[in-house]
Structures are given as structure tokens and as C-alpha cells.
Design a protein around this motif. Structure first.
Motif, PDB file in Angstrom:
ATOM      1  N   PHE A  36       0.764  -1.112   0.053  1.00 29.20           N
ATOM      2  CA  PHE A  36      -0.048   0.123  -0.041  1.00 29.20           C
ATOM      3  C   PHE A  36       0.683   1.302  -0.033  1.00 29.20           C
ATOM      4  CE2 PHE A  36      -2.935  -3.192   1.725  1.00 29.20           C
ATOM      5  CZ  PHE A  36      -3.952  -3.376   0.938  1.00 29.20           C
ATOM      6  N   ASP A  37       2.072   1.169   0.083  1.00 28.81           N
ATOM      7  CA  ASP A  37       2.879   2.552   0.078  1.00 28.81           C
ATOM      8  C   ASP A  37       2.499   3.325  -1.199  1.00 28.81           C
ATOM      9  OD1 ASP A  37       3.931   2.399   2.828  1.00 28.81           O
ATOM     10  OD2 ASP A  37       6.064   1.689   2.114  1.00 28.81           O
ATOM     11  N   ASP A  38       2.790   2.703  -2.390  1.00 31.16           N
ATOM     12  CA  ASP A  38       2.646   3.487  -3.620  1.00 31.16           C
ATOM     13  C   ASP A  38       1.142   4.022  -3.619  1.00 31.16           C
ATOM     14  OD1 ASP A  38       5.103   2.576  -4.589  1.00 31.16           O
ATOM     15  OD2 ASP A  38       4.023   0.897  -5.701  1.00 31.16           O
ATOM     16  N   VAL A  39       0.015   3.410  -2.960  1.00 33.05           N
ATOM     17  CA  VAL A  39      -1.271   4.040  -3.033  1.00 33.05           C
ATOM     18  C   VAL A  39      -1.267   5.298  -1.964  1.00 33.05           C
ATOM     19  CG1 VAL A  39      -3.715   3.594  -2.557  1.00 33.05           C
ATOM     20  CG2 VAL A  39      -2.286   2.052  -3.745  1.00 33.05           C
ATOM     21  N   ALA A  40      -0.630   5.055  -0.824  1.00 32.63           N
ATOM     22  CA  ALA A  40      -0.755   6.044  -0.012  1.00 32.63           C
ATOM     23  C   ALA A  40       0.011   7.224  -0.197  1.00 32.63           C
ATOM     24  CB  ALA A  40      -0.217   5.500   1.333  1.00 32.63           C
ATOM     25  N   ASN A  41       0.933   7.113  -1.231  1.00 37.10           N
ATOM     26  CA  ASN A  41       1.833   8.369  -1.537  1.00 37.10           C
ATOM     27  C   ASN A  41       1.532   8.912  -2.932  1.00 37.10           C
ATOM     28  OD1 ASN A  41       3.952   7.815   0.512  1.00 37.10           O
ATOM     29  ND2 ASN A  41       4.881   5.958  -0.723  1.00 37.10           N
ATOM     30  N   GLU A  42       0.380   8.521  -3.345  1.00 35.87           N
ATOM     31  CA  GLU A  42      -0.252   9.127  -4.684  1.00 35.87           C
ATOM     32  C   GLU A  42      -0.548  10.594  -3.845  1.00 35.87           C
ATOM     33  OE1 GLU A  42      -3.279   6.897  -6.343  1.00 35.87           O
ATOM     34  OE2 GLU A  42      -2.089   5.322  -6.912  1.00 35.87           O
TER      35      GLU A  42
END
Length: 58
Positions: A36-42
Motif C-alpha cells: 500500500f505504500d505506492d497508493v498512500a504516496n499518490e
């Protein structure tokens, strides 16, 4: 004190929260970060920011 808590803290590459966590907790945290890091960093969509600002002004 030999082997007790009064000894100097060990310097390791672990994050502070991992030092007190169980192996399962560490595994779960790392797995969730990988997923989920990629999504949270959007970036936050502009429409959502406008809705938040409108609600804040009420």
C-alpha cells in the motif's frame, strides 16, 4: 548489570518499533507497506481537497 536492561541499547538496523514487535507483527507491517505504500504516496485528488476545504469553511 550483565544481560539486563541497564546495558547500553544495541545499535541495529531495525526501526525502533520493530525492536519490541513480534516476528509476525514485523512481517505484517512490511507486507502492508509493500502493498500500500505506492497508493498512500499518490497525490490527493484536487476534487477531494476542494470538498475538504468547503467542509472546513462551514
Amino acid at each position: 548489570m550483565i544481560g539486563g536492561h541497564a546495558d547500553k541499547p544495541s545499535r541495529s538496523s531495525k526501526k525502533p518499533d520493530e525492536e519490541q514487535s513480534s516476528p509476525f507483527d514485523i512481517w505484517l507491517s512490511r507486507g502492508l507497506h509493500q502493498l500500500f505504500d505506492d497508493v498512500a504516496n499518490e497525490p490527493i485528488p484536487e476534487e477531494l481537497l476542494q470538498l475538504i476545504e468547503e467542509d472546513r469553511n462551514k
